[in-house]
Scaffold this motif. Structure first.
Motif, PDB file in Angstrom:
ATOM      1  N   LYS A   1      -7.036  -5.060  -3.656  1.00 53.15           N
ATOM      2  CA  LYS A   1      -6.886  -3.611  -3.700  1.00 53.15           C
ATOM      3  C   LYS A   1      -6.882  -3.081  -2.274  1.00 53.15           C
ATOM      4  CE  LYS A   1      -8.840   0.443  -6.029  1.00 53.15           C
ATOM      5  NZ  LYS A   1      -7.673   0.653  -6.914  1.00 53.15           N
ATOM      6  N   SER A   2      -5.950  -2.188  -1.986  1.00 47.11           N
ATOM      7  CA  SER A   2      -5.864  -1.578  -0.663  1.00 47.11           C
ATOM      8  C   SER A   2      -6.450  -0.171  -0.712  1.00 47.11           C
ATOM      9  CB  SER A   2      -4.421  -1.537  -0.171  1.00 47.11           C
ATOM     10  OG  SER A   2      -3.590  -0.870  -1.088  1.00 47.11           O
ATOM     11  N   SER A   3      -6.990   0.262   0.427  1.00 46.02           N
ATOM     12  CA  SER A   3      -7.655   1.566   0.492  1.00 46.02           C
ATOM     13  C   SER A   3      -6.662   2.729   0.478  1.00 46.02           C
ATOM     14  CB  SER A   3      -8.542   1.643   1.732  1.00 46.02           C
ATOM     15  OG  SER A   3      -7.771   1.479   2.909  1.00 46.02           O
ATOM     16  N   GLN A   4      -5.399   2.423   0.714  1.00 45.29           N
ATOM     17  CA  GLN A   4      -4.347   3.409   0.546  1.00 45.29           C
ATOM     18  C   GLN A   4      -3.089   2.683   0.089  1.00 45.29           C
ATOM     19  OE1 GLN A   4      -4.198   4.530   4.944  1.00 45.29           O
ATOM     20  NE2 GLN A   4      -2.007   4.589   4.454  1.00 45.29           N
ATOM     21  N   SER A   5      -2.155   3.406  -0.432  1.00 45.83           N
ATOM     22  CA  SER A   5      -0.941   2.776  -0.922  1.00 45.83           C
ATOM     23  C   SER A   5      -0.201   2.056   0.190  1.00 45.83           C
ATOM     24  CB  SER A   5      -0.022   3.824  -1.543  1.00 45.83           C
ATOM     25  OG  SER A   5       1.201   3.243  -1.925  1.00 45.83           O
ATOM     26  N   VAL A   6       0.319   0.885  -0.127  1.00 52.69           N
ATOM     27  CA  VAL A   6       1.147   0.131   0.820  1.00 52.69           C
ATOM     28  C   VAL A   6       2.598   0.085   0.348  1.00 52.69           C
ATOM     29  CG1 VAL A   6      -0.804  -1.220   1.671  1.00 52.69           C
ATOM     30  CG2 VAL A   6       0.588  -2.104  -0.230  1.00 52.69           C
ATOM     31  N   LEU A   7       2.927   0.982  -0.557  1.00 51.77           N
ATOM     32  CA  LEU A   7       4.299   1.110  -1.039  1.00 51.77           C
ATOM     33  C   LEU A   7       5.050   2.091  -0.154  1.00 51.77           C
ATOM     34  CD1 LEU A   7       6.550   0.703  -3.152  1.00 51.77           C
ATOM     35  CD2 LEU A   7       5.501   2.562  -4.472  1.00 51.77           C
ATOM     36  N   HIS A   8       6.123   1.599   0.478  1.00 50.21           N
ATOM     37  CA  HIS A   8       6.903   2.443   1.371  1.00 50.21           C
ATOM     38  C   HIS A   8       7.999   3.126   0.565  1.00 50.21           C
ATOM     39  CE1 HIS A   8       8.488   3.876   5.108  1.00 50.21           C
ATOM     40  NE2 HIS A   8       7.637   3.140   5.803  1.00 50.21           N
ATOM     41  N   SER A   9       8.013   4.445   0.614  1.00 55.61           N
ATOM     42  CA  SER A   9       8.951   5.205  -0.211  1.00 55.61           C
ATOM     43  C   SER A   9      10.393   5.035   0.247  1.00 55.61           C
ATOM     44  CB  SER A   9       8.577   6.684  -0.202  1.00 55.61           C
ATOM     45  OG  SER A   9       8.541   7.178   1.123  1.00 55.61           O
TER      46      SER A   9
ATOM     47  N   ASN B   1      12.023   2.336   1.128  1.00 59.63           N
ATOM     48  CA  ASN B   1      12.700   1.152   0.609  1.00 59.63           C
ATOM     49  C   ASN B   1      12.086   0.628  -0.689  1.00 59.63           C
ATOM     50  OD1 ASN B   1      10.321   0.062   1.566  1.00 59.63           O
ATOM     51  ND2 ASN B   1      11.274  -1.119   3.214  1.00 59.63           N
ATOM     52  N   ASN B   2      11.083   1.332  -1.198  1.00 61.33           N
ATOM     53  CA  ASN B   2      10.407   0.943  -2.444  1.00 61.33           C
ATOM     54  C   ASN B   2       9.845  -0.475  -2.372  1.00 61.33           C
ATOM     55  OD1 ASN B   2       9.573   1.938  -4.995  1.00 61.33           O
ATOM     56  ND2 ASN B   2      11.077   0.625  -6.011  1.00 61.33           N
ATOM     57  N   LYS B   3       9.351  -0.843  -1.207  1.00 62.68           N
ATOM     58  CA  LYS B   3       8.751  -2.165  -1.045  1.00 62.68           C
ATOM     59  C   LYS B   3       7.263  -2.024  -0.778  1.00 62.68           C
ATOM     60  CE  LYS B   3      12.654  -4.905   0.534  1.00 62.68           C
ATOM     61  NZ  LYS B   3      13.131  -5.910   1.492  1.00 62.68           N
ATOM     62  N   ASN B   4       6.521  -2.975  -1.325  1.00 66.22           N
ATOM     63  CA  ASN B   4       5.086  -3.048  -1.071  1.00 66.22           C
ATOM     64  C   ASN B   4       4.831  -3.984   0.104  1.00 66.22           C
ATOM     65  OD1 ASN B   4       3.542  -1.539  -3.314  1.00 66.22           O
ATOM     66  ND2 ASN B   4       5.152  -2.674  -4.407  1.00 66.22           N
ATOM     67  N   TYR B   5       4.145  -3.456   1.111  1.00 68.12           N
ATOM     68  CA  TYR B   5       3.949  -4.186   2.359  1.00 68.12           C
ATOM     69  C   TYR B   5       2.685  -5.034   2.263  1.00 68.12           C
ATOM     70  CZ  TYR B   5       7.753  -1.731   4.696  1.00 68.12           C
ATOM     71  OH  TYR B   5       8.983  -1.268   5.075  1.00 68.12           O
ATOM     72  N   LEU B   6       2.788  -6.087   1.450  1.00 68.90           N
ATOM     73  CA  LEU B   6       1.627  -6.913   1.169  1.00 68.90           C
ATOM     74  C   LEU B   6       2.034  -8.381   1.116  1.00 68.90           C
ATOM     75  CD1 LEU B   6      -1.511  -6.492  -0.318  1.00 68.90           C
ATOM     76  CD2 LEU B   6      -0.231  -8.035  -1.785  1.00 68.90           C
ATOM     77  N   ALA B   7       1.206  -9.224   1.724  1.00 69.16           N
ATOM     78  CA  ALA B   7       1.430 -10.666   1.734  1.00 69.16           C
ATOM     79  C   ALA B   7       0.200 -11.395   1.199  1.00 69.16           C
ATOM     80  CB  ALA B   7       1.725 -11.147   3.158  1.00 69.16           C
ATOM     81  N   TRP B   8       0.444 -12.614   0.755  1.00 72.58           N
ATOM     82  CA  TRP B   8      -0.634 -13.512   0.308  1.00 72.58           C
ATOM     83  C   TRP B   8      -0.552 -14.812   1.102  1.00 72.58           C
ATOM     84  CZ3 TRP B   8      -4.451 -12.256  -3.076  1.00 72.58           C
ATOM     85  CH2 TRP B   8      -4.249 -11.182  -3.940  1.00 72.58           C
ATOM     86  N   TYR B   9      -1.717 -15.325   1.462  1.00 70.18           N
ATOM     87  CA  TYR B   9      -1.824 -16.590   2.189  1.00 70.18           C
ATOM     88  C   TYR B   9      -2.758 -17.525   1.420  1.00 70.18           C
ATOM     89  CZ  TYR B   9      -0.042 -13.913   6.163  1.00 70.18           C
ATOM     90  OH  TYR B   9       0.723 -13.129   6.993  1.00 70.18           O
ATOM     91  N   GLN B  10      -2.486 -18.801   1.584  1.00 74.58           N
ATOM     92  CA  GLN B  10      -3.332 -19.856   1.031  1.00 74.58           C
ATOM     93  C   GLN B  10      -3.946 -20.638   2.186  1.00 74.58           C
ATOM     94  OE1 GLN B  10      -1.415 -23.597  -0.138  1.00 74.58           O
ATOM     95  NE2 GLN B  10      -2.327 -23.354  -2.180  1.00 74.58           N
ATOM     96  N   GLN B  11      -5.236 -20.898   2.128  1.00 76.79           N
ATOM     97  CA  GLN B  11      -5.875 -21.741   3.136  1.00 76.79           C
ATOM     98  C   GLN B  11      -6.633 -22.857   2.444  1.00 76.79           C
ATOM     99  OE1 GLN B  11      -8.910 -20.027   5.731  1.00 76.79           O
ATOM    100  NE2 GLN B  11      -8.263 -21.383   7.392  1.00 76.79           N
ATOM    101  N   ARG B  12      -6.061 -24.026   2.493  1.00 76.80           N
ATOM    102  CA  ARG B  12      -6.732 -25.200   1.939  1.00 76.80           C
ATOM    103  C   ARG B  12      -7.864 -25.625   2.863  1.00 76.80           C
ATOM    104  NH1 ARG B  12      -0.948 -27.686   0.692  1.00 76.80           N
ATOM    105  NH2 ARG B  12      -0.753 -27.222  -1.537  1.00 76.80           N
ATOM    106  N   PRO B  13      -8.835 -26.361   2.330  1.00 79.17           N
ATOM    107  CA  PRO B  13      -9.977 -26.766   3.158  1.00 79.17           C
ATOM    108  C   PRO B  13      -9.544 -27.506   4.421  1.00 79.17           C
ATOM    109  CG  PRO B  13     -10.418 -27.206   0.853  1.00 79.17           C
ATOM    110  CD  PRO B  13      -8.990 -26.773   0.924  1.00 79.17           C
TER     111      PRO B  13
END
Lengths: 123, 114
Positions: B24-32, B34-46
């Protein structure tokens, strides 16, 4: 292949300085902004700083502004992190990472990461 | 700065079962514009550095298995692993790029095998 290799970590006393290096290969280094991110033992990721692709702009997290300096040398494909006035809370693994955007002065995220170099600040 | 909050801190899932991680973000990360959400996910293995998994909230990075999917919009996002494999044991982080710098990460969610 695309690669980032950090070096320069070690044990340093509080208040002293240390310079980290990150050697890039396998891509057009001069087109990508470069970041430094750290991870304290058992903790999450903390973004520290970024330098634009041309080296003209640098930005810092509040936690390191005024103590850390990022720089780059495009002819040698190297980015640096000069750390001064080190504190115990700076103990962490330091990663350099490539910005996935190219040739722009804004920043989205990191698509290539080095293996990290460990900095321990202790007397 | 935009604050990113992940839940749960950790979860244990049986092999082949679904894992769901929230961000959850403290404010919207949706850019009006281009209708894109400015959010990424990363994986960190041990013992490994982070790896980019997903950007624009739902676009998989090249080579990422399709059992990983991202969804959500605005302030609420989800990373789903549809059928957990042993190699998926890792800590997962979300990161916003709507307002940068600074780039801000969530606190991470640790996924383990039940």
């Amino acid at each position: 292949q695309v690669q980032l290799v950090e070096s320069g970590g070690g044990v340093v006393q509080p208040g002293r300085s240390l310079r980290l290096s990150c050697a890039a290969s396998g891509f057009t280094f001069s087109s990508h902004p470069m970041h430094w991110v750290r991870q304290a033992p058992g903790k999450g990721l903390e973004w520290l700083t970024v330098i634009s692709y041309d080296g003209n702009n640098q930005y810092y997290a509040d936690s390191v502004r005024g103590r850390f300096t990022i720089s780059r040398d495009n002819p040698t494909n190297t980015v640096y992190l000069e750390m001064s006035s080190l504190r115990a809370e700076d103990t962490a693994v330091y990663y350099c990472a490539r910005e996935w955007l190219t040739n722009v002065h804004y920043f989205y995220g990191m698509d290539v990461w080095g293996q990290g170099t460990t900095v321990t600040v202790s007397s | 700065d935009i604050v990113m909050t992940q839940s749960p801190d950790s979860l244990a899932v049986s092999l082949g079962e679904r894992a769901t991680i929230n961000c959850k973000s403290s404010q919207s990360v949706l850019h009006s514009s281009n209708n894109k959400n400015y959010l990424a996910w990363y994986q960190q293995r041990p013992g490994q550095p982070p790896k980019l998994l997903i950007y624009w909230a739902s676009t998989r990075e090249s080579g990422v298995p399709d059992r990983f999917s991202g969804s959500g919009s605005g302030t609420d996002f989800t990373l789903t692993i549809s059928s957990l494999q042993a190699e998926d044991v890792a800590v997962y982080y979300c990161q916003q790029y709507y307002v940068t710098p600074p780039l801000t990460f969530g606190g991470g969610t640790s996924v383990e095998i039940k």
